[in-house]
Design a protein around this motif. Structure first.
Motif, short mmCIF file in Angstrom:
data_model
loop_
_atom_site.label_atom_id
_atom_site.label_comp_id
_atom_site.label_asym_id
_atom_site.label_seq_id
_atom_site.Cartn_x
_atom_site.Cartn_y
_atom_site.Cartn_z
N ILE B 47 0.87 -1.17 0.00
CA ILE B 47 0.00 0.00 0.00
C ILE B 47 0.91 1.22 0.00
O ILE B 47 1.73 1.40 0.90
N TYR B 59 0.59 7.18 -8.36
CA TYR B 59 -0.37 6.08 -8.52
C TYR B 59 -0.76 5.86 -9.98
O TYR B 59 -1.35 4.84 -10.30
N ASP B 65 -1.93 -0.70 -4.75
CA ASP B 65 -2.98 0.05 -4.04
C ASP B 65 -2.36 1.31 -3.45
O ASP B 65 -1.28 1.25 -2.85
N SER B 66 -3.06 2.43 -3.61
CA SER B 66 -2.46 3.67 -3.12
C SER B 66 -3.48 4.68 -2.64
O SER B 66 -4.64 4.67 -3.05
N ILE B 67 -3.01 5.53 -1.75
CA ILE B 67 -3.81 6.67 -1.28
C ILE B 67 -2.93 7.90 -1.35
O ILE B 67 -1.73 7.83 -1.12
N GLU B 68 -3.58 9.03 -1.66
CA GLU B 68 -2.84 10.29 -1.81
C GLU B 68 -3.05 11.10 -0.53
O GLU B 68 -4.18 11.40 -0.16
N ALA B 69 -1.96 11.41 0.15
CA ALA B 69 -2.06 12.14 1.42
C ALA B 69 -2.06 13.64 1.17
O ALA B 69 -1.49 14.10 0.19
#
Lengths: 355, 260
Positions: B47, B59, B65-69
């Motif tokens: 992740i 991404y 799988d990724s999230i942008e902070a």
């Protein structure tokens, strides 16, 4: 003092402990927080209990970090929360805006104290705007639940986790210093809501599929238009399905007293005192502050002569009452800037001056 | 019989098209990360927490799988991800502004707590995406759009040495600074990334790699001149090497008391 839950026996406990125990019963897997009066007992309770249960607890370096840790945990589909108060909730506004855009089931317990700035640690309802209008950027809404008793602190904490996951939207339990510190008998029932399946969106590792992306960056204007239309269709569904309020004696009322949270308890007593004096008063308490029960207030505006918003702030919810009433009848304010709610007798005196 | 000697890493998205400027080292760094994910077989349990700046669209390139902070908060979010799902491989990819300016508290506290995550930080001595302003790593004397006569101490203070600061944190298991200005250094960079990922796999704590990179657009240089600048200017202030590696017993020797 601290309940072993769930159980049907009544336990005397304070609001902050009740909220923390309810979160654990609701299946909260991760707590991230930073101390601030008057809610520090939530983090204290969680630090011991979460470790005992093998769940995650982090003493974050700031509220800003705490809310971003909640986002990280929620991105994996976990039930996660933080708790804070007023000037420190201000530090979370950026992350709350991101979390609405990311559509993540963040749960925030906001225990209001006096403001603006550092203010003081007395109870207050001065963060109605902060919770319902938001301090973050862009078009978004938070689901906001306002308990008025320690029992409701439990019941609405359960509901906060449920609604956050059902709608993938940050949800706030908006309590205040009075509820946080007050002891009342409470019953910790089983978590009454179904578990929400998040397998279609949660980050679990790209096994046998392409990598999922949780993002808010939309470089193209048309993409952002599509997203916001979708987001606000969701808010419309929340308004239709989840608006909650309590009303007493509104059918024949000449004046309806509108109040939320701990303040509403004295207002309810004041309404009864008014009736004893022959004043036809009604009582209306929004339980969800977003969605706000505007539709019902609009209907009532056609039946009554006046509404009075009673708040411990300089008058914030009154704006939403006025929007709902839309000029049909006058809407007045009875307020106290900060501290414990005005006594019922004081409220009655001021009602008599206004009608 | 033919043997395949080169292929696009599986951890990169199909038909990947980098949106970086020509000559920017980001593309090389992303490729190295993808190669390491492949070689360590981490793709399916990874992740990624992406950040704000030129690294924001990571991404679009890495097929994980990724999230942008939000800006600076990548390691707070990575903390949340890892604490919720300790069995996953969690890493951030950030710029120097994200890691060491707006996010310094989140970055160093993740290292201090010994969060079992890995962080890659691209140091190009400027805010690239916004058009080349002075950042925390801008060198003394360097001209940027917000230091028009060059970085001087009176107005701007000192630049930050990130890898050294990270190495000073007790929770750090590995901290290194590498560059991408030559084939040999690219190979060293890959080894460092691998090590930073390996310490997480072994549960040893925070793994960190600072990568000295070019920004030809904002430096107003050709790609080859930009690499010369990395060698001749950046590497004088930002010395390459391993600053901490708990697996080898090497420790940082950055601050020596003068009274010994």
């Amino acid at each position: 003092m601290i309940a072993e839950a769930p159980s049907s026996k009544k336990i005397l406990t304070k609001g902050n402990y009740a909220i923390a125990q309810a979160a654990i019963n609701a299946g909260c897997e991760c707590y991230f927080g930073y101390p601030i009066t008057p809610q520090s007992e939530i983090g204290e309770f969680m630090s011991g209990k979460m470790q005992e249960l093998g769940r995650a607890y982090v003493s974050a370096e700031s509220e800003l970090a705490a809310m971003n840790m909640v986002i990280g945990a929620c991105s994996t589909g976990a039930k996660a929360m933080t708790s804070s108060s007023s000037c420190a909730v201000s530090l979370m506004q950026e992350a709350l805006s991101y979390a609405t855009s990311d559509e993540l089931p963040v749960v925030l317990i906001s225990v209001m104290r006096g403001g603006p700035g550092l203010g003081n640690i007395y109870p207050s309802q001065g963060d109605y705007f902060q919770a319902t209008k938001g301090g973050g950027n862009g078009d978004y809404r938070l689901i906001v639940l306002a308990p008025s008793t320690v029992q409701e602190c439990v019941d609405l904490t359960y509901k906060a986790f449920y609604l956050a996951h059902k709608y993938k939207n940050p949800t706030v339990l908006l309590a205040d210093g009075l509820l946080g510190q007050m002891m009342e008998p409470v019953e910790f029932k089983e978590y009454p809501y179904p578990e929400i399946d998040n397998s279609s969106w949660a980050l679990t590792g790209a096994k046998g599929r392409d990598g999922r992306v949780i993002r808010s960056y939309a470089p193209l204007a048309e993409n952002q238009c599509v997203f916001l239309e979708k987001l606000f269709a969701k808010y419309k569904a929340i308004e239709e399905n989840e608006t909650e309020w309590e009303e007493i004696g509104t059918e024949d009322a000449d004046v309806i007293l509108v109040s939320f949270g701990s303040t509403s308890r004295n207002v309810k007593t004041a309404m009864k005192l008014c009736r004893e004096k022959g004043i036809k008063a009604g009582f209306f308490r929004p339980i969800t502050l977003f969605p706000f029960p505007s539709k019902r207030l609009s209907e009532l505006a056609s039946k009554t002569k006046k509404m009075i918003s009673v708040e411990v702030n300089m008058g914030q919810m009154i704006n939403d009452v006025r929007l709902a009433v839309n000029g049909k009848i006058p809407v007045e304010l009875i307020n106290k800037p900060v501290g414990a709610p005005p006594a019922p007798e004081e409220i009655v005196t001021r009602i008599e001056e206004l009608i | 019989m033919t043997t395949q000697v080169f292929k696009i890493p599986e951890s990169l998205r199909e038909n990947v098209k980098y949106s970086f400027c020509p000559g920017c080292d980001h593309g090389v760094a992303v490729r190295l990360v993808a190669e390491v994910l492949d070689e360590m077989e981490l793709k399916e349990k990874s992740i990624l927490v992406a950040s704000i700046g030129c690294s924001v669209t990571l991404y679009d390139f890495l097929n994980v799988d990724s999230i942008e902070a939000p800006h600076g908060r990548a390691l707070a979010e990575a903390t949340g991800v890892k604490r919720a799902r300790p069995d996953k491989f969690v890493f951030t990819y950030q710029g120097d502004g994200d890691f060491a300016s707006i996010g310094l508290a989140e970055s160093l506290h993740a290292a201090l707590r010994g969060e079992n995550v890995s962080a890659i930080c691209i140091n190009n001595t400027t805010y690239g995406m916004t058009g080349g302003q002075l950042g925390p790593t801008t060198l003394l004397g360097q001209v940027t759009t917000t230091s028009p006569t060059g970085r001087n101490l009176e107005y701007y203070g000192y630049p930050v040495k990130i890898a050294e600061h990270v190495a000073l944190c007790d929770g750090t298991a590995f901290s290194a600074r590498v560059s991408l200005d030559s084939v040999a250094n690219i190979r060293k960079a890959k080894q460092a990334i691998k090590k930073a990922f390996e310490v997480q796999r072994q549960g040893l704590g925070f793994g960190f790699v600072e990568i000295l990179s070019t920004c030809p657009t904002n430096w107003k240089m050709s790609p080859s001149k930009a690499h010369e600048r990395v060698r001749n200017e950046m590497m004088k202030t930002y010395v390459s090497g391993v600053y901490k590696d708990v697996t080898s017993g090497e420790q940082a020797h950055i601050m020596r008391p003068s009274f010994v």
